[in-house]
Design a protein around this motif. Sequence first.
Motif, PDB file in Angstrom:
ATOM      1  N   LEU A  29      -5.479  84.014 -67.505  1.00  0.00           N
ATOM      2  CA  LEU A  29      -6.743  83.980 -66.763  1.00  0.00           C
ATOM      3  C   LEU A  29      -6.469  83.816 -65.276  1.00  0.00           C
ATOM      4  N   THR A  30      -7.361  84.399 -64.450  1.00  0.00           N
ATOM      5  CA  THR A  30      -7.201  84.354 -62.999  1.00  0.00           C
ATOM      6  C   THR A  30      -8.525  84.021 -62.344  1.00  0.00           C
ATOM      7  N   ASP A  31      -8.494  83.102 -61.394  1.00  0.00           N
ATOM      8  CA  ASP A  31      -9.649  82.837 -60.540  1.00  0.00           C
ATOM      9  C   ASP A  31      -9.508  83.724 -59.305  1.00  0.00           C
ATOM     10  N   PRO A  32     -10.396  84.716 -59.126  1.00  0.00           N
ATOM     11  CA  PRO A  32     -10.226  85.655 -58.010  1.00  0.00           C
ATOM     12  C   PRO A  32     -10.402  85.028 -56.635  1.00  0.00           C
ATOM     13  N   LEU A  33     -11.176  83.948 -56.539  1.00  0.00           N
ATOM     14  CA  LEU A  33     -11.376  83.300 -55.236  1.00  0.00           C
ATOM     15  C   LEU A  33     -10.120  82.551 -54.811  1.00  0.00           C
ATOM     16  N   LEU A  34      -9.547  81.795 -55.728  1.00  0.00           N
ATOM     17  CA  LEU A  34      -8.388  80.974 -55.412  1.00  0.00           C
ATOM     18  C   LEU A  34      -7.066  81.687 -55.710  1.00  0.00           C
ATOM     19  N   THR A  35      -7.157  82.845 -56.364  1.00  0.00           N
ATOM     20  CA  THR A  35      -5.970  83.627 -56.764  1.00  0.00           C
ATOM     21  C   THR A  35      -4.962  82.759 -57.521  1.00  0.00           C
ATOM     22  N   VAL A  71      -5.210  80.228 -48.684  1.00  0.00           N
ATOM     23  CA  VAL A  71      -6.611  79.960 -48.329  1.00  0.00           C
ATOM     24  C   VAL A  71      -7.068  80.779 -47.125  1.00  0.00           C
ATOM     25  N   SER A  72      -6.312  81.778 -46.742  1.00  0.00           N
ATOM     26  CA  SER A  72      -6.658  82.546 -45.541  1.00  0.00           C
ATOM     27  C   SER A  72      -8.000  83.245 -45.682  1.00  0.00           C
ATOM     28  N   ASN A  73      -8.271  83.830 -46.854  1.00  0.00           N
ATOM     29  CA  ASN A  73      -9.554  84.517 -47.048  1.00  0.00           C
ATOM     30  C   ASN A  73     -10.721  83.536 -47.045  1.00  0.00           C
ATOM     31  N   ILE A  74     -10.508  82.363 -47.642  1.00  0.00           N
ATOM     32  CA  ILE A  74     -11.566  81.352 -47.642  1.00  0.00           C
ATOM     33  C   ILE A  74     -11.862  80.893 -46.223  1.00  0.00           C
ATOM     34  N   GLN A  75     -10.817  80.696 -45.443  1.00  0.00           N
ATOM     35  CA  GLN A  75     -10.998  80.211 -44.074  1.00  0.00           C
ATOM     36  C   GLN A  75     -11.705  81.252 -43.203  1.00  0.00           C
ATOM     37  N   LYS A  76     -11.409  82.534 -43.432  1.00  0.00           N
ATOM     38  CA  LYS A  76     -12.087  83.586 -42.677  1.00  0.00           C
ATOM     39  C   LYS A  76     -13.576  83.607 -43.001  1.00  0.00           C
ATOM     40  N   THR A  77     -13.906  83.329 -44.255  1.00  0.00           N
ATOM     41  CA  THR A  77     -15.312  83.352 -44.669  1.00  0.00           C
ATOM     42  C   THR A  77     -16.090  82.181 -44.095  1.00  0.00           C
ATOM     43  N   THR A  78     -15.491  81.009 -44.052  1.00  0.00           N
ATOM     44  CA  THR A  78     -16.217  79.809 -43.646  1.00  0.00           C
ATOM     45  C   THR A  78     -16.175  79.561 -42.144  1.00  0.00           C
ATOM     46  N   GLN A  79     -15.078  79.959 -41.485  1.00  0.00           N
ATOM     47  CA  GLN A  79     -14.892  79.669 -40.057  1.00  0.00           C
ATOM     48  C   GLN A  79     -14.945  78.172 -39.781  1.00  0.00           C
ATOM     49  N   PRO A  89     -12.668  74.233 -40.385  1.00  0.00           N
ATOM     50  CA  PRO A  89     -11.364  73.650 -40.740  1.00  0.00           C
ATOM     51  C   PRO A  89     -11.242  73.510 -42.252  1.00  0.00           C
ATOM     52  N   LEU A  90     -10.019  73.592 -42.736  1.00  0.00           N
ATOM     53  CA  LEU A  90      -9.785  73.556 -44.170  1.00  0.00           C
ATOM     54  C   LEU A  90      -8.563  72.685 -44.468  1.00  0.00           C
ATOM     55  N   PHE A  91      -8.691  71.851 -45.490  1.00  0.00           N
ATOM     56  CA  PHE A  91      -7.611  70.938 -45.875  1.00  0.00           C
ATOM     57  C   PHE A  91      -7.314  71.121 -47.360  1.00  0.00           C
ATOM     58  N   ARG A  92      -6.020  71.153 -47.690  1.00  0.00           N
ATOM     59  CA  ARG A  92      -5.603  71.286 -49.077  1.00  0.00           C
ATOM     60  C   ARG A  92      -4.924  70.007 -49.543  1.00  0.00           C
ATOM     61  N   SER A  93      -5.189  69.654 -50.786  1.00  0.00           N
ATOM     62  CA  SER A  93      -4.440  68.576 -51.436  1.00  0.00           C
ATOM     63  C   SER A  93      -4.009  69.099 -52.793  1.00  0.00           C
ATOM     64  N   ALA A  94      -3.417  68.241 -53.593  1.00  0.00           N
ATOM     65  CA  ALA A  94      -2.917  68.696 -54.893  1.00  0.00           C
ATOM     66  C   ALA A  94      -4.046  69.189 -55.789  1.00  0.00           C
ATOM     67  N   ASN A  95      -5.217  68.537 -55.722  1.00  0.00           N
ATOM     68  CA  ASN A  95      -6.274  68.835 -56.684  1.00  0.00           C
ATOM     69  C   ASN A  95      -7.507  69.502 -56.094  1.00  0.00           C
ATOM     70  N   GLU A  96      -7.632  69.591 -54.764  1.00  0.00           N
ATOM     71  CA  GLU A  96      -8.853  70.150 -54.212  1.00  0.00           C
ATOM     72  C   GLU A  96      -8.621  70.784 -52.854  1.00  0.00           C
ATOM     73  N   PHE A 113     -10.746  71.119 -49.329  1.00  0.00           N
ATOM     74  CA  PHE A 113     -11.874  70.553 -48.593  1.00  0.00           C
ATOM     75  C   PHE A 113     -12.158  71.450 -47.392  1.00  0.00           C
ATOM     76  N   ILE A 114     -13.427  71.821 -47.229  1.00  0.00           N
ATOM     77  CA  ILE A 114     -13.856  72.651 -46.112  1.00  0.00           C
ATOM     78  C   ILE A 114     -14.775  71.817 -45.236  1.00  0.00           C
ATOM     79  N   GLY A 115     -14.291  71.433 -44.062  1.00  0.00           N
ATOM     80  CA  GLY A 115     -15.042  70.569 -43.152  1.00  0.00           C
ATOM     81  C   GLY A 115     -14.104  69.946 -42.144  1.00  0.00           C
TER      82      GLY A 115
END
Length: 359
Positions: free
Chosen positions: A97-103, A203-211, A213-220, A222-224
Amino acid sequence: MDDYDQSQYQEVSSVSKRMTGSGTRIGKVIVYLIVGLLLLAGCFYLLTNFDNTSFKTAQSLSEAGKALIIVPSSPVYQKNNLRVVYISGLATTDETLTDPLLTVSGQALVLIRRVENFQWMETKTSPDNDKHNTYNYVTAWREGIIKSNSFKHPEGHENPSTSLFTSANFTAKKILVGEFTLPAQVYKLIPRLTYMDLSAVDVSNIQKTTQKPLFRSANEIFIGADPQHPQPGDVKITLMAVLPQVVSVIGQQSDDSIQAYAAHAGEPVLLLVGGKVPPRLMLKMALNDKMVHKIMLRLSMSATPKLVAGIGGVVVLIIIISILRIKNNKKKPSPLAIVDTEEPTFPIEDDEKYHAPLE
């Protein structure tokens, strides 16, 4: 701003204290009595309906338990077709299975993407007979978008009108336990979820969509601006998976599949729990879980005089409350006490008696 901000507004609605004679009082008494009788009729309907539902559930589980046999998950014996069977083994799939948003891809029964928005929520309380309304506003993480334009006080509590991302589920088309195929909706019954590692996600595509700041951790993700101090409009994304795991299943064999057993009592029976759990324990667990309205069942199974007395007491209580409201008495009635009674039991035979003879 703290992680969870809150604010409160109080309003007092204008209420006329002038009474225009006994006619008005009698009219209000009639209105309250009509409303009370309608509520009583509704309660009686719900009481009866919950009784029937709980009774059907218990009888259906008992019926399935009496007909049940234990069979191996492999091979499948056609002589057991349409019988109520219990199997246990590794629930697995050969699909990726694949999540297309998170690849993100993986061999899983289900991938569950959860998108939560940090936003304002409104609650209303009216402790003084609807004369004093208190509106509370707090911020919290919630899926979807709460429409702030419907708030009583939207100023300062504005939520985004839309969400750029949404939650989604991705389910394997075929889930197997041994040689048995499980129905697609069965994944909802599997309790154990595993958070997927998102630390290496592109997360480059996500960041382009939201414009934003974006932070990654092991489980989530965060956009803000600040994960420690989220603001309304911030978003967090998590990805969970139902991985292959040992399960126990009770249902009706249909060729090489397991389906819900249509009990004569009226309720379908399809049970699944994580781990290797004996069938008798599964049925007892299901009985406890299904009896959500257990108190209603107990009350309805009490003696008829008690039921009549209870209805009479409710009617008297409604009349008293109506009179007290007209006299503007602010004393609150004490809550009704519910007396617990003995719960009905539904015997289930020992597990050893269920084993089907092997070929």
